[in-house]
Enzyme design. Sequence first.
Site, PDB file in Angstrom:
ATOM      1  CG  MET A   9      -7.249   1.915   5.360  1.00  0.00           C
ATOM      2  SD  MET A   9      -6.091   2.027   3.895  1.00  0.00           S
ATOM      3  CE  MET A   9      -7.221   1.605   2.714  1.00  0.00           C
ATOM      4  CE  LYS A  21       4.327   0.056   2.646  1.00  0.00           C
ATOM      5  NZ  LYS A  21       3.325  -0.794   1.904  1.00  0.00           N
ATOM      6  CB  THR A  22       3.005  -0.090   6.770  1.00  0.00           C
ATOM      7  OG1 THR A  22       1.446   0.024   6.861  1.00  0.00           O
ATOM      8  CG2 THR A  22       3.248  -0.357   7.979  1.00  0.00           C
ATOM      9  CG  ASP A  37      -1.815  -0.521   8.260  1.00  0.00           C
ATOM     10  OD1 ASP A  37      -2.405   0.374   7.569  1.00  0.00           O
ATOM     11  OD2 ASP A  37      -2.183  -1.781   7.816  1.00  0.00           O
ATOM     12  N   GLY A  84       0.866  -1.323  -0.117  1.00  0.00           N
ATOM     13  CA  GLY A  84       0.011   0.027  -0.003  1.00  0.00           C
ATOM     14  C   GLY A  84       0.897   1.435   0.099  1.00  0.00           C
ATOM     15  CD  GLU A  88      -8.648  -1.487   6.613  1.00  0.00           C
ATOM     16  OE1 GLU A  88      -8.976  -1.207   5.468  1.00  0.00           O
ATOM     17  OE2 GLU A  88      -7.340  -1.544   6.911  1.00  0.00           O
ATOM     18  CD  GLU A 106     -10.790   8.837   1.843  1.00  0.00           C
ATOM     19  OE1 GLU A 106     -10.140   7.664   2.252  1.00  0.00           O
ATOM     20  OE2 GLU A 106     -11.901   8.710   1.594  1.00  0.00           O
ATOM     21  N   GLY A 107      -5.722   9.447   2.598  1.00  0.00           N
ATOM     22  CA  GLY A 107      -4.607   9.795   3.276  1.00  0.00           C
ATOM     23  C   GLY A 107      -3.193   9.115   2.829  1.00  0.00           C
ATOM     24  NE  ARG A 134      -1.880  -4.529  -0.921  1.00  0.00           N
ATOM     25  CZ  ARG A 134      -1.495  -3.954   0.219  1.00  0.00           C
ATOM     26  NH1 ARG A 134      -0.643  -4.523   0.707  1.00  0.00           N
ATOM     27  NH2 ARG A 134      -2.074  -3.045   0.605  1.00  0.00           N
ATOM     28  CG  ASP A 138       2.997  -9.659   4.992  1.00  0.00           C
ATOM     29  OD1 ASP A 138       3.313 -10.412   6.076  1.00  0.00           O
ATOM     30  OD2 ASP A 138       1.907  -9.516   4.819  1.00  0.00           O
ATOM     31  NE  ARG A 179      -2.890  -5.999   5.719  1.00  0.00           N
ATOM     32  CZ  ARG A 179      -2.984  -5.616   4.349  1.00  0.00           C
ATOM     33  NH1 ARG A 179      -4.048  -6.291   3.533  1.00  0.00           N
ATOM     34  NH2 ARG A 179      -1.978  -5.128   3.796  1.00  0.00           N
TER      35      ARG A 179
HETATM   36  P1  FBP Z   1       0.519  -1.996   3.452  1.00  0.00           P
HETATM   37  O1  FBP Z   1       0.306  -2.852   4.838  1.00  0.00           O
HETATM   38  O2  FBP Z   1       0.894  -2.691   2.221  1.00  0.00           O
HETATM   39  O3  FBP Z   1       1.386  -0.817   3.926  1.00  0.00           O
HETATM   40  O4  FBP Z   1      -0.736  -1.704   3.329  1.00  0.00           O
HETATM   41  C1  FBP Z   1      -1.738  -1.037   4.229  1.00  0.00           C
HETATM   42  C2  FBP Z   1      -3.132  -0.615   3.819  1.00  0.00           C
HETATM   43  O5  FBP Z   1      -3.226   0.622   3.432  1.00  0.00           O
HETATM   44  C3  FBP Z   1      -4.083  -1.192   4.834  1.00  0.00           C
HETATM   45  O6  FBP Z   1      -4.497  -0.265   5.864  1.00  0.00           O
HETATM   46  C4  FBP Z   1      -5.326  -1.510   3.958  1.00  0.00           C
HETATM   47  O7  FBP Z   1      -6.026  -2.787   4.630  1.00  0.00           O
HETATM   48  C5  FBP Z   1      -4.697  -2.168   2.751  1.00  0.00           C
HETATM   49  O8  FBP Z   1      -3.556  -1.383   2.767  1.00  0.00           O
HETATM   50  C6  FBP Z   1      -5.476  -2.151   1.664  1.00  0.00           C
HETATM   51  O9  FBP Z   1      -5.158  -2.468   0.548  1.00  0.00           O
HETATM   52  P2  FBP Z   1      -5.186  -2.050  -1.044  1.00  0.00           P
HETATM   53  O10 FBP Z   1      -4.274  -0.866  -1.314  1.00  0.00           O
HETATM   54  O11 FBP Z   1      -4.674  -3.306  -1.791  1.00  0.00           O
HETATM   55  O12 FBP Z   1      -6.487  -2.060  -1.399  1.00  0.00           O
END
Ligand code: FBP
Length: 549
Positions: free
Chosen positions: A246, A198-199, A201, A77, A307, A421-422, A141, A172, A248
């Site tokens: 968000m 990076k993330t 989350d 993401g 989420e 959005e963010g 991904r 991951d 995950r």
């Molecule tokens: P990463 O763990 O790859 O950084 O992604 C986080 C995220 O933004 C989560 O918050 C969300 O559940 C997911 O990606 C959404 O995935 P996609 O962009 O494939 O819809």
Amino acid sequence: MKTSLLQKARAQYQPKLPKGLQGAVKVKEGAATQSVGDQDEIKKLFPNTYGMPIIEFVPGEEYAAREMNVGIILSGGQAPGGHNVICGIFDAVKRQNANNKVYGFLMGPGGLVDHDYIELTSDYVDKYRNTGGFDMIGSGRTKLEKEEQFEKGLEIIRELGIKAVVIIGGDDSNTNACVLAEYYAAKNYGIQVIGCPKTIDGDLKNAQIETSFGFDTATKVYAELIGNIERDANSARKYWHFVKLMGRSASHIALECALQTQPNICLVSEEIEKEDMTLNQIVEQIATAVAQRAEAGNNFGVVLVPEGLIEFIPAIGRLIDELNDLLAAHGSDYKDLDKDAQHAYILAHLSKENADTFATLPEDVARQLSLDRDPHGNVQVSLIETEKLLSNMVGAKLDEWKKEGKYKGSFASQHHFFGYEGRCAAPSNFDADYCYALGVSAANLIANGKTGYMAIVQNLSAPAEDWKAGGVPITMMMNMERRNGEMKPVIRKALVELDGAPFKKFAEKRDEWARETCFVYPGPIQYWGPSEVCDRETRTLALENEAKK
Ligand code: FBP
């Protein structure tokens, strides 16, 4: 690409670098490391990259220019600041030797396997300085995990004379970076692999990684939007807003936004799991707060919903675990069935307890849980409309209470989901600086011959020049976990700690926030102005670093 005025002005921003990275650097090595769990198994699986020391970069002597072509992959993401990581790598690699080349593999790890790449030039890179998004080279991904993929990648790595690949990703993707580093090391291919945290989350953090990049900007954007909604709620006084955020798995984003905006309710999945709460108990808890506020004439409020909530409700979590194994084990006998037949198939194959839970779920939630996982085996929770599920159930509960004469208010709801959005917002000064420093650190790890390391920058609550940059062996963050029905070495995900300073601060305040209207409206990210407004870290990071003192 048409450039906005803000983007033009922002392109001039020169990220602040820690002192240790400002000139020539040398490596200061710490003691040998151990993985956070399952040491024997991890050591066996990563014989070439296990136990290496943590590294810090300190000012050193100038050394001869190094030849090092570098390949970069953005994985997973989007997160604000990714472009600045690339800029940091690019600048540092070119400083090493102007003939060095930097390649971007396109659309994520798949670009390496499919030999899809571009050479990054300074004209091209300059357009993306301090911008959000991952559009400089795109992201994806694809999971890098098979030897065929590693060997296919090697072909293009050799053809381009690449010395090292930097994988910018979450837990991951960095796990995969470590597997790739180990594979190339075991084969003596002489190719280094470096990771970068990076993330949005915020769940890739531990004793070495204070925060993942993007969390700062994304939460500031969501907090601005939540603040605007709170102000609307307080102006119209007729709606309860249910905002899904968000993240995950972990609830770091929701918790951080709560600390910034002081909503009436913020659910924290990790607490719900620990307290073994049912969906009905969560609904009753929210309905009770709605009823209490209604007694004071306040038929409005704001509820934040992480989420990942659904997976943390213990009964549903157990169901998902069994479903993951079931879906991983069954192929076309399941996939080729129609919707109703899939539902019946699942009910027939689940254990009694989980089949009962499955049968009680609203149809769309049950359907979502039965669909294909993402390439890493995760349920795509961003597609489950938990905010609507909860507000419908709260509405039904309040109707019941009304009939019993326990509730006299009015309840009307609005729903929002803040995530996309963010994720591509223009990075805050914090993320712009942090990411650039991560990129320069990654380049220095490469220049010093390291592989299987993740670039790190620490001491992030201090002014940027006092930050400390270096690298941490990725194996140090690993343990064994069950994925897609098998035990795998993975980086341990950082969930919200219920005895950590951010949650404790929230827990101390939440009853007051539920009863009263204590909203805070943070407003938009500021790029120019006083440092205490523009450079401030998240509340999570500030509270965690404060607690370490
Ligand atoms: P990463 O763990 O790859 O950084 O992604 C986080 C995220 O933004 C989560 O918050 C969300 O559940 C997911 O990606 C959404 O995935 P996609 O962009 O494939 O819809």
